[in-house]
Design a protein around this motif. Structure first.
Motif, PDB file in Angstrom:
ATOM      1  N   ALA A 106       0.751  -1.403   0.086  1.00 45.74           N
ATOM      2  CA  ALA A 106       0.049  -0.032   0.121  1.00 45.74           C
ATOM      3  C   ALA A 106       0.807   1.385  -0.239  1.00 45.74           C
ATOM      4  N   ARG A 107       1.945   1.080   0.761  1.00 44.72           N
ATOM      5  CA  ARG A 107       2.828   2.419   0.933  1.00 44.72           C
ATOM      6  C   ARG A 107       3.593   2.648  -0.382  1.00 44.72           C
ATOM      7  N   ALA A 108       3.891   1.414  -1.332  1.00 41.42           N
ATOM      8  CA  ALA A 108       4.489   1.598  -2.425  1.00 41.42           C
ATOM      9  C   ALA A 108       3.828   2.234  -3.538  1.00 41.42           C
ATOM     10  N   GLU A 109       2.391   1.816  -3.517  1.00 42.86           N
ATOM     11  CA  GLU A 109       1.445   2.334  -4.414  1.00 42.86           C
ATOM     12  C   GLU A 109       1.001   3.583  -4.127  1.00 42.86           C
ATOM     13  N   ALA A 110       0.980   4.013  -2.795  1.00 38.57           N
ATOM     14  CA  ALA A 110       0.609   5.495  -2.597  1.00 38.57           C
ATOM     15  C   ALA A 110       2.100   6.323  -2.995  1.00 38.57           C
ATOM     16  N   ARG A 111       3.340   5.829  -3.042  1.00 39.71           N
ATOM     17  CA  ARG A 111       4.275   6.825  -3.370  1.00 39.71           C
ATOM     18  C   ARG A 111       4.302   6.816  -4.878  1.00 39.71           C
ATOM     19  N   ALA A 112       3.953   5.931  -5.504  1.00 39.44           N
ATOM     20  CA  ALA A 112       3.786   5.914  -6.963  1.00 39.44           C
ATOM     21  C   ALA A 112       2.621   6.900  -7.497  1.00 39.44           C
ATOM     22  N   LEU A 113       1.585   6.817  -6.827  1.00 37.32           N
ATOM     23  CA  LEU A 113       0.487   7.797  -7.131  1.00 37.32           C
ATOM     24  C   LEU A 113       0.882   9.155  -7.002  1.00 37.32           C
ATOM     25  N   LEU A 114       1.673   9.471  -5.738  1.00 37.44           N
ATOM     26  CA  LEU A 114       1.941  10.809  -5.237  1.00 37.44           C
ATOM     27  C   LEU A 114       2.970  11.225  -6.349  1.00 37.44           C
ATOM     28  N   ALA A 115       3.950  10.448  -6.650  1.00 33.02           N
ATOM     29  CA  ALA A 115       4.863  10.638  -7.826  1.00 33.02           C
ATOM     30  C   ALA A 115       4.345  11.137  -9.415  1.00 33.02           C
ATOM     31  N   GLU A 116       3.104  10.543  -9.627  1.00 34.99           N
ATOM     32  CA  GLU A 116       2.308  10.827 -10.591  1.00 34.99           C
ATOM     33  C   GLU A 116       1.460  12.291 -10.395  1.00 34.99           C
ATOM     34  N   HIS A 117       1.091  12.330  -9.289  1.00 25.93           N
ATOM     35  CA  HIS A 117       0.319  13.681  -8.847  1.00 25.93           C
ATOM     36  C   HIS A 117       0.815  14.231  -7.765  1.00 25.93           C
ATOM     37  N   PRO A 118       1.933  15.133  -7.826  1.00 26.77           N
ATOM     38  CA  PRO A 118       2.728  15.426  -6.544  1.00 26.77           C
ATOM     39  C   PRO A 118       1.625  16.513  -5.775  1.00 26.77           C
ATOM     40  N   VAL A 119       1.945  16.394  -4.368  1.00 23.35           N
ATOM     41  CA  VAL A 119       1.237  17.342  -3.526  1.00 23.35           C
ATOM     42  C   VAL A 119       1.632  18.888  -3.849  1.00 23.35           C
ATOM     43  N   ALA A 120       0.793  19.646  -3.938  1.00 25.56           N
ATOM     44  CA  ALA A 120       1.182  21.119  -4.040  1.00 25.56           C
ATOM     45  C   ALA A 120       1.557  21.617  -2.622  1.00 25.56           C
ATOM     46  N   GLU A 121       2.645  22.316  -2.704  1.00 28.16           N
ATOM     47  CA  GLU A 121       3.031  22.958  -1.536  1.00 28.16           C
ATOM     48  C   GLU A 121       2.860  24.476  -1.607  1.00 28.16           C
ATOM     49  N   GLY A 122       2.916  24.975  -0.264  1.00 28.76           N
ATOM     50  CA  GLY A 122       2.631  26.668  -0.246  1.00 28.76           C
ATOM     51  C   GLY A 122       1.194  26.881  -0.473  1.00 28.76           C
ATOM     52  N   GLY A 123       0.271  26.005  -0.581  1.00 31.72           N
ATOM     53  CA  GLY A 123      -1.266  26.632  -0.746  1.00 31.72           C
ATOM     54  C   GLY A 123      -1.670  26.960   0.472  1.00 31.72           C
ATOM     55  N   THR A 124      -3.031  27.481   0.637  1.00 27.69           N
ATOM     56  CA  THR A 124      -3.854  27.887   1.771  1.00 27.69           C
ATOM     57  C   THR A 124      -4.689  26.688   2.172  1.00 27.69           C
ATOM     58  N   CYS A 125      -4.549  26.032   3.226  1.00 27.16           N
ATOM     59  CA  CYS A 125      -5.556  24.923   3.434  1.00 27.16           C
ATOM     60  C   CYS A 125      -6.678  25.651   4.208  1.00 27.16           C
TER      61      CYS A 125
END
Length: 345
Positions: A322-341
């Motif tokens: 599950a962690r490997a699949e999550a990393r692969a998915l996040l590599a394709e769609h990176p988490v945006a940084e610096g946004g307002t939550c």
């Protein structure tokens, strides 16, 4: 033997002292050399959990070996001492009859509420369906556990004649059947609450426990019928263990955190999501959370990445699918940084 061991031990001791002395001197003399020494003498991060991993491996290896050994060399079931004592019929018949009548009355009320719907609950109890579902759920589960204790004591302690045996079995059978209806009522309450607020880890775990208790009562009813038919019930403890193991396996295959994330998104919607709760879920929830709109997606996934340490690879002995699949998915769609939550809760 001693003549060989003592010189070898002495040589190793002298070697260790000399290496320590010269190593410390060289390290203090050259920072580069000191950096190499530090790398060589520092245990990797995965080594911190190595003792626990070894213990877990030994425990599960022993359990697997025990299962194989019993399968290859089955043993006869031990026969315990007969602890049954003769008891006057009134001592057990009156309480069991009263309890069955109480259970029947409760079941009748539950059936009325089930078919009466939201309007009946509002008119009679003055509660919303969600409030009605939340109240009394754990009490109903506790009732089923107490009933199991009553059945176990009555079946193992009370000695009865042939006619009384049928009466006792009938009373216990009715009690188990009514308790299964009570469990269904508890499950219905949980479903109502889930429809209003979505699944959580606790709700999903309790739902699985209710199904497990229902399976136990079904096994108890089968064992009771078998005993009345003149067949033994020695298979019951082993079957309970087997059903418990299968239930745990099915619960893992269901992928709880993913189901929780999907349910929360579907039921609560984007505007009412509790982002703090979703951020504490495991890596299994990433595929569901990845479908959230921005900037909520990045805010929640950033918490999941931090909570599960997905920003760095796992050690060789800590790989997880599950962690490997999550990393692969996040590599394709990176988490945006610096946004307002947004402050979703």
């Amino acid at each position: 033997m001693r003549r060989r061991i003592l010189p070898a031990a002495a040589g190793l001791g002298i070697t260790a002292v000399l290496l320590a002395v010269f190593g410390l001197l060289f390290s203090s003399a050259d920072p580069v050399f000191a950096a190499y020494v530090t790398r060589l003498t520092t245990a990797p991060e995965w080594a911190e959990s190595l003792p626990l991993r070894i213990v877990l491996f030994a425990v599960f290896a022993a359990l697997a070996a025990a299962v194989v050994l019993v399968a290859l060399r089955p043993v006869a079931d031990p026969v315990g001492p007969d602890l049954k004592v003769p008891v006057n019929r009134a001592v057990w018949l009156v309480p069991l009859t009263a309890v069955n009548l109480l259970f029947a009355a409760f079941v009748a009320v539950q059936i009325t509420a089930l078919f009466g719907g939201d309007a009946w609950v509002l008119e009679t109890a003055g509660l919303t369906y969600a409030e009605y579902a939340r109240q009394g759920f754990f009490q109903l589960v506790a009732v089923s556990v107490v009933v199991l204790g009553i059945v176990a004591v009555a079946a193992s302690v009370i000695r009865t004649e042939r006619r009384e045996r049928w009466v006792l079995a009938g009373q216990l059978g009715v009690l188990c059947a009514l308790t299964m209806v009570v469990l269904f009522s508890a499950l219905h309450r949980l479903d109502l609450y889930t429809d209003a607020y979505g699944l959580s880890r606790l709700r999903l775990s309790v739902e699985a426990a209710v199904y497990w208790l229902g399976a136990l009562f079904a096994l108890v009813l089968l064992a009771g019928a078998g005993r009345l038919a003149g067949r033994g019930s020695a298979w019951l403890p082993r079957t309970v263990v087997l059903v418990t193991g299968l239930a745990l396996g099915v619960f893992a295959v269901v992928n709880p955190d993913l189901r929780v994330a999907e349910s929360q998104v579907a039921v609560r919607g984007v505007q009412k999501l509790d982002s703090d709760y979703l951020g504490d879920l495991g890596a299994e929830a990433v595929p569901a959370l990845n479908r959230l709109p921005e900037p909520l997606r990045s805010c929640v996934l950033a918490d999941v990445v931090a909570a599960n340490e997905l920003s760095r690879p796992d050690p060789w002995n800590g790989w997880n699918l599950a962690r490997a699949e999550a990393r692969a998915l996040l590599a394709e769609h990176p988490v945006a940084e610096g946004g307002t939550c947004p402050g979703h809760r």
